[in-house]
Design an enzyme around this catalytic site. Sequence first.
Site, PDB file in Angstrom:
ATOM      1  N   ALA A 134      34.779  22.282  13.553  1.00  0.00           N
ATOM      2  CA  ALA A 134      33.527  23.006  13.342  1.00  0.00           C
ATOM      3  C   ALA A 134      33.207  23.841  14.580  1.00  0.00           C
ATOM      4  O   ALA A 134      33.591  23.482  15.691  1.00  0.00           O
ATOM      5  CB  ALA A 134      32.404  22.011  13.081  1.00  0.00           C
ATOM      6  N   GLY A 153      36.801  18.934  12.384  1.00  0.00           N
ATOM      7  CA  GLY A 153      36.712  19.534  11.063  1.00  0.00           C
ATOM      8  C   GLY A 153      38.008  20.222  10.647  1.00  0.00           C
ATOM      9  O   GLY A 153      38.287  20.348   9.448  1.00  0.00           O
ATOM     10  N   GLU A 194      35.408  14.158  17.702  1.00  0.00           N
ATOM     11  CA  GLU A 194      33.945  14.278  17.598  1.00  0.00           C
ATOM     12  C   GLU A 194      33.215  13.306  18.514  1.00  0.00           C
ATOM     13  O   GLU A 194      32.146  13.627  19.047  1.00  0.00           O
ATOM     14  CB  GLU A 194      33.494  14.060  16.149  1.00  0.00           C
ATOM     15  CG  GLU A 194      33.750  15.236  15.216  1.00  0.00           C
ATOM     16  CD  GLU A 194      35.128  15.206  14.566  1.00  0.00           C
ATOM     17  OE1 GLU A 194      36.032  14.489  15.077  1.00  0.00           O
ATOM     18  OE2 GLU A 194      35.323  15.890  13.553  1.00  0.00           O
ATOM     19  N   GLU A 200      39.946  17.519   9.207  1.00  0.00           N
ATOM     20  CA  GLU A 200      39.278  17.110   7.953  1.00  0.00           C
ATOM     21  C   GLU A 200      39.606  18.081   6.817  1.00  0.00           C
ATOM     22  O   GLU A 200      39.804  17.675   5.675  1.00  0.00           O
ATOM     23  CB  GLU A 200      37.761  17.013   8.187  1.00  0.00           C
ATOM     24  CG  GLU A 200      37.410  15.845   9.101  1.00  0.00           C
ATOM     25  CD  GLU A 200      35.933  15.816   9.466  1.00  0.00           C
ATOM     26  OE1 GLU A 200      35.481  16.780  10.124  1.00  0.00           O
ATOM     27  OE2 GLU A 200      35.244  14.860   9.094  1.00  0.00           O
TER      28      GLU A 200
HETATM   29  C1  3H9 Z   1      33.409  18.925  14.210  1.00  0.00           C
HETATM   30  O1  3H9 Z   1      34.453  19.396  13.858  1.00  0.00           O
HETATM   31  C2  3H9 Z   1      32.417  18.323  13.264  1.00  0.00           C
HETATM   32  C3  3H9 Z   1      33.007  18.006  11.908  1.00  0.00           C
HETATM   33  O2  3H9 Z   1      33.527  16.696  11.909  1.00  0.00           O
HETATM   34  C4  3H9 Z   1      31.960  18.029  10.859  1.00  0.00           C
HETATM   35  C5  3H9 Z   1      31.360  19.351  10.545  1.00  0.00           C
HETATM   36  C6  3H9 Z   1      30.450  19.315   9.356  1.00  0.00           C
HETATM   37  N1  3H9 Z   1      33.672  25.341  18.539  1.00  0.00           N
HETATM   38  O3  3H9 Z   1      38.790  24.510  25.826  1.00  0.00           O
HETATM   39  P1  3H9 Z   1      39.283  25.895  25.865  1.00  0.00           P
HETATM   40  C7  3H9 Z   1      36.075  27.581  22.484  1.00  0.00           C
HETATM   41  S1  3H9 Z   1      32.926  18.937  15.839  1.00  0.00           S
HETATM   42  C8  3H9 Z   1      33.329  26.424  19.234  1.00  0.00           C
HETATM   43  O4  3H9 Z   1      39.008  26.709  27.066  1.00  0.00           O
HETATM   44  P2  3H9 Z   1      41.946  24.796  25.691  1.00  0.00           P
HETATM   45  C9  3H9 Z   1      35.759  27.187  23.904  1.00  0.00           C
HETATM   46  O5  3H9 Z   1      34.375  27.099  24.115  1.00  0.00           O
HETATM   47  C10 3H9 Z   1      34.237  19.793  16.654  1.00  0.00           C
HETATM   48  N2  3H9 Z   1      34.056  26.900  20.273  1.00  0.00           N
HETATM   49  O6  3H9 Z   1      40.857  25.954  25.555  1.00  0.00           O
HETATM   50  C11 3H9 Z   1      36.415  28.311  24.672  1.00  0.00           C
HETATM   51  O7  3H9 Z   1      35.542  29.423  24.597  1.00  0.00           O
HETATM   52  P3  3H9 Z   1      35.456  30.465  25.808  1.00  0.00           P
HETATM   53  C12 3H9 Z   1      35.414  18.930  16.867  1.00  0.00           C
HETATM   54  C13 3H9 Z   1      35.158  26.224  20.603  1.00  0.00           C
HETATM   55  O8  3H9 Z   1      43.205  25.358  25.184  1.00  0.00           O
HETATM   56  C14 3H9 Z   1      37.658  28.627  23.821  1.00  0.00           C
HETATM   57  O9  3H9 Z   1      37.393  28.096  22.530  1.00  0.00           O
HETATM   58  N3  3H9 Z   1      36.360  19.614  17.702  1.00  0.00           N
HETATM   59  C15 3H9 Z   1      35.562  25.074  19.924  1.00  0.00           C
HETATM   60  O10 3H9 Z   1      41.890  24.210  27.046  1.00  0.00           O
HETATM   61  C16 3H9 Z   1      38.926  28.017  24.351  1.00  0.00           C
HETATM   62  O11 3H9 Z   1      38.712  26.626  24.582  1.00  0.00           O
HETATM   63  C17 3H9 Z   1      36.349  19.479  19.028  1.00  0.00           C
HETATM   64  O12 3H9 Z   1      35.588  18.728  19.585  1.00  0.00           O
HETATM   65  C18 3H9 Z   1      34.774  24.630  18.826  1.00  0.00           C
HETATM   66  N4  3H9 Z   1      35.101  23.546  18.093  1.00  0.00           N
HETATM   67  O13 3H9 Z   1      41.453  23.644  24.709  1.00  0.00           O
HETATM   68  C19 3H9 Z   1      37.347  20.308  19.778  1.00  0.00           C
HETATM   69  N5  3H9 Z   1      36.695  24.599  20.475  1.00  0.00           N
HETATM   70  O14 3H9 Z   1      36.837  31.007  25.962  1.00  0.00           O
HETATM   71  C20 3H9 Z   1      36.714  20.892  21.008  1.00  0.00           C
HETATM   72  C21 3H9 Z   1      36.991  25.445  21.486  1.00  0.00           C
HETATM   73  O15 3H9 Z   1      34.427  31.449  25.362  1.00  0.00           O
HETATM   74  N6  3H9 Z   1      37.616  21.762  21.708  1.00  0.00           N
HETATM   75  N7  3H9 Z   1      36.078  26.426  21.566  1.00  0.00           N
HETATM   76  O16 3H9 Z   1      35.006  29.657  26.994  1.00  0.00           O
HETATM   77  C22 3H9 Z   1      38.550  21.321  22.569  1.00  0.00           C
HETATM   78  O17 3H9 Z   1      38.734  20.141  22.761  1.00  0.00           O
HETATM   79  C23 3H9 Z   1      39.348  22.350  23.305  1.00  0.00           C
HETATM   80  O18 3H9 Z   1      38.592  23.528  23.341  1.00  0.00           O
HETATM   81  C24 3H9 Z   1      40.722  22.662  22.657  1.00  0.00           C
HETATM   82  C25 3H9 Z   1      41.376  23.886  23.353  1.00  0.00           C
HETATM   83  C26 3H9 Z   1      41.622  21.452  22.801  1.00  0.00           C
HETATM   84  C27 3H9 Z   1      40.547  23.031  21.208  1.00  0.00           C
END
Ligand code: 3H9
Length: 683
Positions: free
Chosen positions: A66, A105, A128, A108
């Site tokens: 998400a 998500g 999450e 999911e």
């Molecule tokens: C969810 O899914 C809820 C569902 O269960 C239910 C829904 C109904 N959203 O970390 P990085 C951005 S909760 C928005 O530097 P990496 C991040 O801010 C979600 N933005 O790269 C950054 O922006 P910027 C569950 C996101 O390669 C850019 O992407 N998912 C999101 O070191 C690059 O990120 C998580 O908790 C997002 N979901 O790591 C995953 N994800 O360049 C959270 C990333 O402007 N994300 N961005 O600063 C991560 O753990 C790491 O970002 C990831 C990439 C491993 C994906």
Amino acid sequence: MAAANETVELTRHGDVALIVMQNPPVNALGFALREGVMRALDAVARDAALRAVVLAGSARAFSAGADIGEFGLPPRAPSLRDLIAVIEDFDKPVVAALRGIALGGGLELALACHARIAWPDARVGLPEIRLGLLPGAGGTQRLPRLAGVARALEIILSGDMVPAARARQDGIVDALIEGAFPEAALAYAATAVRGPRVRDRDARLAEAKADPDLIARAAAPLLRRARDGLAARACVEAVRAAVTRPFAEGDAEELRLFLERRASPESQAQRHAFFAEREVAKVAGLGPEIAPRPVRRAVVVGAGTMGGGIAMCFADAGIPVTVIEIGAEALERGRARIAANYETSVRRGSLDAAESARRLALIAGALDFAPVAEADIVIEAAFEEMPIKKQVFAELDRHARPGTVLATNTSYLNVDEIAAGTSRPGDVLGMHFFSPANVMKLLEVVRGAATAAPALATALAVGRAIGKVPVVVGVCHGFVGNRMLARRSEQTERLLLEGALPQDVDRALTDFGFRMGPCAMGDLAGLDVGWRIRKAMGLRAPVSDALCEAGRFGQKTGSGYYLYQGREAVPDPDVAALIERVSAAEGITRRGIGQDEILERLIYPMIDEGASILEEGIAARPGDIDVIWIYGYNWPVWRGGPMWYGAQVGLARVRDRLAALAAATGDGQLRPSAALQRAAAGP
Ligand code: 3H9
């Protein structure tokens, strides 16, 4: 080729449709992406010539889940749950093609598809919990049906990523794919048949249904490790609902718990921390045109605990490093300490013996500065005294190639003064590691007045390469973290003198969420370090000084603020008596101090100092300070960091409480600073 909208592409390949999500960088499932996939599915549904679908993302990410940035906004249909419902009931088989990450998500969404195929580099997970949430789009209901209840709990409560091969063993992924994308996915889908929906596959729930204690047993060790207990318990409850209720009811229970957690202050704080951590990477004056210099070889000056820990960081990242010491004995001691650290990791099973040997072999020792000539970066971790630092930097200046980054690991000293002693102040900066350096993730990168952009960019890139979270700070005594910590230490001492005991002070912070209070922390770090510094500077901390004079240096001498039975801290009546004597000698009448006052006096002065740090430009953003405290001082992440916490309490309230406490105690250190007053007054 057709664009369903600007973030989704739909193409036809014979009778197979390929839907590709293109919302860089990580395919966060924002409104446009959800709407695009929905439109594409609609087009496929209406096209009788198409009989199967591949749903794919980019090479980097199927989807990171998400869009966290949307959580504070009003919902916009189609929701992720709407999309999942359409996919699950789609009458043509939908195959999720996983490359890179499929998280939250994103996973999911894949779990709702009729099959999942993964390339070897794919990693799946439900992170999450790290945002104070639980999966909210069916993850807690579908994952146990594929991976079994115990394994699903492990994945959901750890938030860890699972590599493709393991996900295949777990039953999350149906097939591992070696062939080229998208051809191999299209070939797989061409023969796919629509099997039972994941929601209808109850076989793997049978064990937990037959054994009502299974969930509690599997969850217990995971709950103990959880940093946000509320989110962790919500995860367990949702999985329990998957076992004890029909799918639709379990799914509804998951949604209820998810919405509750999403609105909680704990989750809001962790979402703030997530974005703050990404924000710190954005540094004024460091655009993409400033390329970091390549770092192939490092030198660390000083083989003490800090120097050794820093050398391990490089070796752990596969970068050869030479440690320089002045004496052979000190060098040998340092080497033995590093070897012992690696041995401990091998004994605990976190490192295998071959890897430990490989890392150790990357660390060389030297008794002169000659290796500096080969280094791309040098980190000085010598004694914390200006004349020594200057001497070392004169040597570095003599030996280093032009362009080598010269960093000092000083915790307090003036980086500009160190830089001014060299012929190349542009290449000098601070890299302040936190103890134990090979474990703590924070790295304060101190930008001096003369530090050049490429040197700064290189230090940041190196920091990230060795697994740290680098935060740029300016020059001042103690930089950000220790400067704020000094305010807390000051109050710890005052509280003890005025009437509290170490266990009272510590309890206020452990109840707040810290793993340890300041007294237990002091005992762990060694009280003698600060004592020696105070003596050299003509400063006093009467209680801490008296403990040191009594030979109580902390854990290493078996006693400090506490008495140690092994590693267990026990309140010591002798310490209570000693503190009472010191209070009397200082002419202070002791009084009972409540936990609320203790907490306010430990935390609010730090927020006050943070306001000055921001006003002076020592830290760029409040979030930078929060990241420093979360990664360097174990500030509980679900409290968001000191500046986030201050904003929640309200800066005006922090100001007023400090003023009241200053008046009540007569302690001028508690008076709100001009910077806090300005910040509290607002723009
Ligand atoms: C969810 O899914 C809820 C569902 O269960 C239910 C829904 C109904 N959203 O970390 P990085 C951005 S909760 C928005 O530097 P990496 C991040 O801010 C979600 N933005 O790269 C950054 O922006 P910027 C569950 C996101 O390669 C850019 O992407 N998912 C999101 O070191 C690059 O990120 C998580 O908790 C997002 N979901 O790591 C995953 N994800 O360049 C959270 C990333 O402007 N994300 N961005 O600063 C991560 O753990 C790491 O970002 C990831 C990439 C491993 C994906």
